[in-house]
Design an enzyme around this catalytic site. Structure first.
Site, PDB file in Angstrom:
ATOM      1  N   LYS A   5      -5.771   1.624   3.233  1.00 29.76           N
ATOM      2  CA  LYS A   5      -6.871   2.102   4.069  1.00 29.76           C
ATOM      3  C   LYS A   5      -7.587   0.885   4.669  1.00 29.76           C
ATOM      4  O   LYS A   5      -7.587  -0.205   4.073  1.00 29.76           O
ATOM      5  CB  LYS A   5      -7.853   2.913   3.218  1.00 29.76           C
ATOM      6  CG  LYS A   5      -7.242   4.185   2.649  1.00 29.76           C
ATOM      7  CD  LYS A   5      -7.273   5.318   3.649  1.00 29.76           C
ATOM      8  CE  LYS A   5      -6.807   6.593   2.961  1.00 29.76           C
ATOM      9  NZ  LYS A   5      -7.294   7.796   3.539  1.00 29.76           N
ATOM     10  N   GLY A  24       0.843  -1.192   0.000  1.00 34.31           N
ATOM     11  CA  GLY A  24       0.000   0.000   0.000  1.00 34.31           C
ATOM     12  C   GLY A  24       0.874   1.236   0.000  1.00 34.31           C
ATOM     13  O   GLY A  24       0.908   2.000   0.970  1.00 34.31           O
ATOM     14  N   ALA A  25       1.617   1.410  -1.098  1.00 30.96           N
ATOM     15  CA  ALA A  25       2.560   2.532  -1.185  1.00 30.96           C
ATOM     16  C   ALA A  25       1.835   3.820  -1.580  1.00 30.96           C
ATOM     17  O   ALA A  25       2.050   4.371  -2.655  1.00 30.96           O
ATOM     18  CB  ALA A  25       3.671   2.202  -2.170  1.00 30.96           C
ATOM     19  N   ALA A  80       1.975  12.105   6.421  1.00 27.21           N
ATOM     20  CA  ALA A  80       2.365  12.148   5.008  1.00 27.21           C
ATOM     21  C   ALA A  80       1.147  12.432   4.146  1.00 27.21           C
ATOM     22  O   ALA A  80       0.033  12.003   4.467  1.00 27.21           O
ATOM     23  CB  ALA A  80       2.965  10.800   4.602  1.00 27.21           C
ATOM     24  N   ALA A 103       0.419   7.461   0.679  1.00 23.11           N
ATOM     25  CA  ALA A 103       1.111   8.532   1.407  1.00 23.11           C
ATOM     26  C   ALA A 103       1.996   7.955   2.513  1.00 23.11           C
ATOM     27  O   ALA A 103       3.228   8.105   2.494  1.00 23.11           O
ATOM     28  CB  ALA A 103       0.073   9.499   1.982  1.00 23.11           C
ATOM     29  N   ASN A 113      -9.137  21.285  11.756  1.00 21.14           N
ATOM     30  CA  ASN A 113      -9.335  20.644  13.062  1.00 21.14           C
ATOM     31  C   ASN A 113      -9.683  21.630  14.184  1.00 21.14           C
ATOM     32  O   ASN A 113     -10.573  21.374  14.995  1.00 21.14           O
ATOM     33  CB  ASN A 113      -8.079  19.859  13.463  1.00 21.14           C
ATOM     34  CG  ASN A 113      -7.835  18.669  12.549  1.00 21.14           C
ATOM     35  OD1 ASN A 113      -8.637  18.377  11.661  1.00 21.14           O
ATOM     36  ND2 ASN A 113      -6.723  17.980  12.742  1.00 21.14           N
ATOM     37  N   SER A 172      -8.213  17.294   8.364  1.00 18.64           N
ATOM     38  CA  SER A 172      -8.147  15.891   8.788  1.00 18.64           C
ATOM     39  C   SER A 172      -8.129  14.967   7.571  1.00 18.64           C
ATOM     40  O   SER A 172      -8.538  15.356   6.472  1.00 18.64           O
ATOM     41  CB  SER A 172      -9.353  15.550   9.675  1.00 18.64           C
ATOM     42  OG  SER A 172     -10.491  15.343   8.873  1.00 18.64           O
ATOM     43  N   ASN A 229     -12.545  13.679  13.098  1.00 22.12           N
ATOM     44  CA  ASN A 229     -12.589  13.478  11.644  1.00 22.12           C
ATOM     45  C   ASN A 229     -13.954  13.699  10.988  1.00 22.12           C
ATOM     46  O   ASN A 229     -14.052  14.459  10.019  1.00 22.12           O
ATOM     47  CB  ASN A 229     -12.031  12.090  11.291  1.00 22.12           C
ATOM     48  CG  ASN A 229     -10.541  11.989  11.586  1.00 22.12           C
ATOM     49  OD1 ASN A 229     -10.019  12.733  12.405  1.00 22.12           O
ATOM     50  ND2 ASN A 229      -9.845  11.091  10.929  1.00 22.12           N
ATOM     51  N   LYS A 272      -6.686   6.103  19.840  1.00 21.69           N
ATOM     52  CA  LYS A 272      -6.517   6.925  18.636  1.00 21.69           C
ATOM     53  C   LYS A 272      -7.826   6.955  17.851  1.00 21.69           C
ATOM     54  O   LYS A 272      -8.222   7.993  17.306  1.00 21.69           O
ATOM     55  CB  LYS A 272      -5.372   6.404  17.764  1.00 21.69           C
ATOM     56  CG  LYS A 272      -5.161   7.310  16.554  1.00 21.69           C
ATOM     57  CD  LYS A 272      -3.808   7.218  15.898  1.00 21.69           C
ATOM     58  CE  LYS A 272      -3.627   8.350  14.892  1.00 21.69           C
ATOM     59  NZ  LYS A 272      -2.844   7.981  13.734  1.00 21.69           N
TER      60      LYS A 272
HETATM   61  N1  LIG Z   1      -1.158   9.551   5.775  1.00 22.34           N
HETATM   62  C1  LIG Z   1      -0.858   9.666   7.065  1.00 22.34           C
HETATM   63  O1  LIG Z   1      -0.185  10.615   7.487  1.00 22.34           O
HETATM   64  C2  LIG Z   1      -1.311   8.634   8.054  1.00 22.34           C
HETATM   65  C3  LIG Z   1      -2.112   7.577   7.669  1.00 22.34           C
HETATM   66  N2  LIG Z   1      -2.490   6.643   8.597  1.00 22.34           N
HETATM   67  C4  LIG Z   1      -3.295   5.508   8.199  1.00 22.34           C
HETATM   68  O2  LIG Z   1      -2.529   4.724   7.279  1.00 22.34           O
HETATM   69  C5  LIG Z   1      -3.393   4.106   6.314  1.00 22.34           C
HETATM   70  C6  LIG Z   1      -2.961   4.556   4.930  1.00 22.34           C
HETATM   71  O3  LIG Z   1      -3.184   5.945   4.824  1.00 22.34           O
HETATM   72  P1  LIG Z   1      -2.649   6.805   3.589  1.00 22.34           P
HETATM   73  O4  LIG Z   1      -1.273   6.398   3.255  1.00 22.34           O
HETATM   74  O5  LIG Z   1      -2.919   8.212   3.924  1.00 22.34           O
HETATM   75  O6  LIG Z   1      -3.643   6.323   2.438  1.00 22.34           O
HETATM   76  P2  LIG Z   1      -3.381   6.260   0.876  1.00 22.34           P
HETATM   77  O7  LIG Z   1      -4.714   6.069   0.222  1.00 22.34           O
HETATM   78  O8  LIG Z   1      -2.532   7.391   0.445  1.00 22.34           O
HETATM   79  O9  LIG Z   1      -2.486   4.931   0.696  1.00 22.34           O
HETATM   80  C7  LIG Z   1      -2.988   3.634   0.603  1.00 22.34           C
HETATM   81  C8  LIG Z   1      -2.455   3.077  -0.689  1.00 22.34           C
HETATM   82  O10 LIG Z   1      -2.660   1.672  -0.749  1.00 22.34           O
HETATM   83  C9  LIG Z   1      -3.037   1.374  -2.079  1.00 22.34           C
HETATM   84  N3  LIG Z   1      -3.658   0.056  -2.138  1.00 22.34           N
HETATM   85  C10 LIG Z   1      -4.816  -0.355  -1.578  1.00 22.34           C
HETATM   86  N4  LIG Z   1      -5.060  -1.655  -1.884  1.00 22.34           N
HETATM   87  C11 LIG Z   1      -4.034  -2.047  -2.691  1.00 22.34           C
HETATM   88  C12 LIG Z   1      -3.739  -3.263  -3.355  1.00 22.34           C
HETATM   89  N5  LIG Z   1      -4.543  -4.329  -3.275  1.00 22.34           N
HETATM   90  N6  LIG Z   1      -2.620  -3.342  -4.104  1.00 22.34           N
HETATM   91  C13 LIG Z   1      -1.792  -2.268  -4.207  1.00 22.34           C
HETATM   92  N7  LIG Z   1      -2.013  -1.069  -3.600  1.00 22.34           N
HETATM   93  C14 LIG Z   1      -3.134  -0.973  -2.847  1.00 22.34           C
HETATM   94  C15 LIG Z   1      -3.981   2.501  -2.429  1.00 22.34           C
HETATM   95  O11 LIG Z   1      -4.289   2.563  -3.801  1.00 22.34           O
HETATM   96  P3  LIG Z   1      -5.618   3.399  -4.267  1.00 22.34           P
HETATM   97  O12 LIG Z   1      -5.256   4.857  -4.114  1.00 22.34           O
HETATM   98  O13 LIG Z   1      -5.792   2.957  -5.686  1.00 22.34           O
HETATM   99  O14 LIG Z   1      -6.737   3.010  -3.375  1.00 22.34           O
HETATM  100  C16 LIG Z   1      -3.159   3.674  -1.917  1.00 22.34           C
HETATM  101  O15 LIG Z   1      -2.171   4.058  -2.856  1.00 22.34           O
HETATM  102  C17 LIG Z   1      -4.809   4.545   6.690  1.00 22.34           C
HETATM  103  O16 LIG Z   1      -5.402   3.600   7.551  1.00 22.34           O
HETATM  104  C18 LIG Z   1      -4.578   5.863   7.441  1.00 22.34           C
HETATM  105  O17 LIG Z   1      -5.637   6.186   8.319  1.00 22.34           O
HETATM  106  C19 LIG Z   1      -2.067   6.697   9.894  1.00 22.34           C
HETATM  107  C20 LIG Z   1      -1.281   7.719  10.313  1.00 22.34           C
HETATM  108  C21 LIG Z   1      -0.848   8.777   9.441  1.00 22.34           C
HETATM  109  C1  LIG Z   2      -5.161  13.454  14.578  1.00 26.21           C
HETATM  110  C2  LIG Z   2      -5.790  13.796  13.223  1.00 26.21           C
HETATM  111  C3  LIG Z   2      -7.214  14.234  13.433  1.00 26.21           C
HETATM  112  C4  LIG Z   2      -4.952  14.927  12.701  1.00 26.21           C
HETATM  113  O1  LIG Z   2      -5.471  15.542  11.580  1.00 26.21           O
HETATM  114  C5  LIG Z   2      -5.746  12.581  12.329  1.00 26.21           C
HETATM  115  O2  LIG Z   2      -5.233  11.538  12.732  1.00 26.21           O
HETATM  116  C6  LIG Z   2      -6.393  12.541  10.999  1.00 26.21           C
HETATM  117  O3  LIG Z   2      -6.532  13.571  10.354  1.00 26.21           O
HETATM  118  O4  LIG Z   2      -6.765  11.418  10.600  1.00 26.21           O
END
Ligand SMILES: NC(=O)C1=CN([C@@H]2O[C@H](COP(=O)(O)OP(=O)(O)OC[C@H]3O[C@@H](n4cnc5c(N)ncnc54)[C@H](OP(=O)(O)O)[C@@H]3O)[C@@H](O)[C@H]2O)C=CC1
Ligand SMILES: CC(C)(CO)C(=O)C(=O)O
Length: 290
Positions: free
Chosen positions: A72, A7-8, A120, A10, A191, A240, A181, A173
């Site tokens: 996700k 899941g590359a 990210a 953010a 927020n 958020s 959210n 969390k």
């Molecule tokens: N971003 C952040 O700062 C933070 C995120 N999180 C948590 O981390 C998780 C990821 O968040 P985030 O990085 O923001 O989300 P993103 O949507 O940016 O990243 C998830 C990635 O996984 C890909 N993906 C999903 N299924 C597959 C699959 N079967 N094969 C290949 N790739 C796949 C998605 O593709 P597609 O876009 O096509 O769906 C997407 O590129 C969430 O649960 C979020 O709540 C927690 C803390 C901080």
């Molecule tokens: C803590 C908070 C609410 C910071 O924006 C967050 O985790 C989110 O946006 O999902």
């Protein structure tokens, strides 16, 4: 030792880049435009770091030693099904929401729960903004692999700690996210505004009260209203993740955040009508998007 980031997007791209930069082997699993750009042009990280990486990327999982799962929450089950076909020694969820570790435990023998405050954002395919250095807590959910994941993160210079109460931290969390959210997403505000605007804060307090009652019955004593208030004020300028998803017309994780409190409330006989309203309103917005 090969680390897979499944899941590359953010967060996964950022974690993968930090691990790669420390000289460890990383394979990235991506899909769609993100896969194409990572393969053709590599990964660019800006913000707190300014670097470009050539990455080994696949559109399906391959054999590895350790897997960080960063899809996700609504994609966890599908990811687990795909990962069943390859071999690895342990999987660690860094996702938000409740239930990911239980799903993974149905498939794999070594599952680690994670809570991270690293931040990210995906600016465009192949380009991730490193928005905030945070802290990551890891804990064994099934089996005994948390220390292996912590070693990888430590080598990458990340702040990480293995804890014995990861379940509580995941729910805590989720409670903070349950308060902040959906209200930011529905009212389309940053927020800090949920505290500043009394009409919104009144509802926030109701959601917090339900979460606190449910957590209390589970033996997790958390002052949800005050903790959520502090986080909202400390991150007052943030949009958020749920607000960003709604603005991009993407599905949100509301069913794994507020929805988790609704389900747990039912199990415990505690009303979670405000959480249920958040799920219905946010799901309604998602389903009504063109
Ligand atoms: N971003 C952040 O700062 C933070 C995120 N999180 C948590 O981390 C998780 C990821 O968040 P985030 O990085 O923001 O989300 P993103 O949507 O940016 O990243 C998830 C990635 O996984 C890909 N993906 C999903 N299924 C597959 C699959 N079967 N094969 C290949 N790739 C796949 C998605 O593709 P597609 O876009 O096509 O769906 C997407 O590129 C969430 O649960 C979020 O709540 C927690 C803390 C901080
Ligand atoms: C803590 C908070 C609410 C910071 O924006 C967050 O985790 C989110 O946006 O999902």
């Amino acid at each position: 030792m090969t680390v897979m980031v499944f899941g590359a997007g953010a967060l996964g791209s950022l974690i993968g880049a930090l691990i790669l930069k420390s000289g460890q082997d990383v394979v990235f699993i991506a899909r769609g435009e993100q896969y194409r750009v990572l393969k053709e042009r590599g990964l660019k990280i800006s913000g707190l770091m300014d670097e470009e990486f050539e990455v080994e990327v696949y559109d399906r999982p391959v054999d590895a030693d350790l897997v960080f799962l960063t899809v996700k929450a609504y994609d966890t089950e599908k990811a687990a099904e795909l990962l069943r076909d390859v071999s690895f020694d342990g999987i660690c969820s860094l996702q938000n929401g409740v239930g990911n570790e239980d799903i993974l435990s149905g498939y794999f023998s070594a599952v680690v729960g994670g809570v991270t405050t690293y931040g990210a954002n995906l600016k465009e395919p192949g380009h991730v903004v490193y928005a905030g250095e945070g802290m990551t807590f890891l804990g064994d959910w099934k089996g005994n692999a948390a220390h292996n994941f912590a070693d990888v993160m430590e080598k990458a210079g990340m702040n990480v700690e293995v804890v014995g109460d990861i379940g509580k931290r995941i729910w805590e969390k989720a409670a903070i996210n349950a308060v902040i959210n959906p209200l930011t997403a529905i009212c389309r505000v940053r927020n800090g505004k949920i505290v500043e605007i009394p009409q919104i804060w009144t509802i926030a307090k109701k959601i917090a009260g339900e979460c606190e009652a449910i957590l209390g019955r589970m033996g997790f004593h958390v002052d949800v209203e005050n903790v959520a208030r502090d986080v909202a004020l400390r991150t007052s300028e943030n949009r958020s993740s749920m607000l960003q998803d709604v603005e991009k017309g993407k599905r949100t994780e509301v069913e794994f955040i507020n929805g988790a409190f609704v389900r747990k409330g039912r199990e415990l006989g505690i009303d979670a009508i405000y959480n249920e309203m958040m799920v219905n309103l946010v799901r309604g917005m998602e389903l009504g998007m063109d």
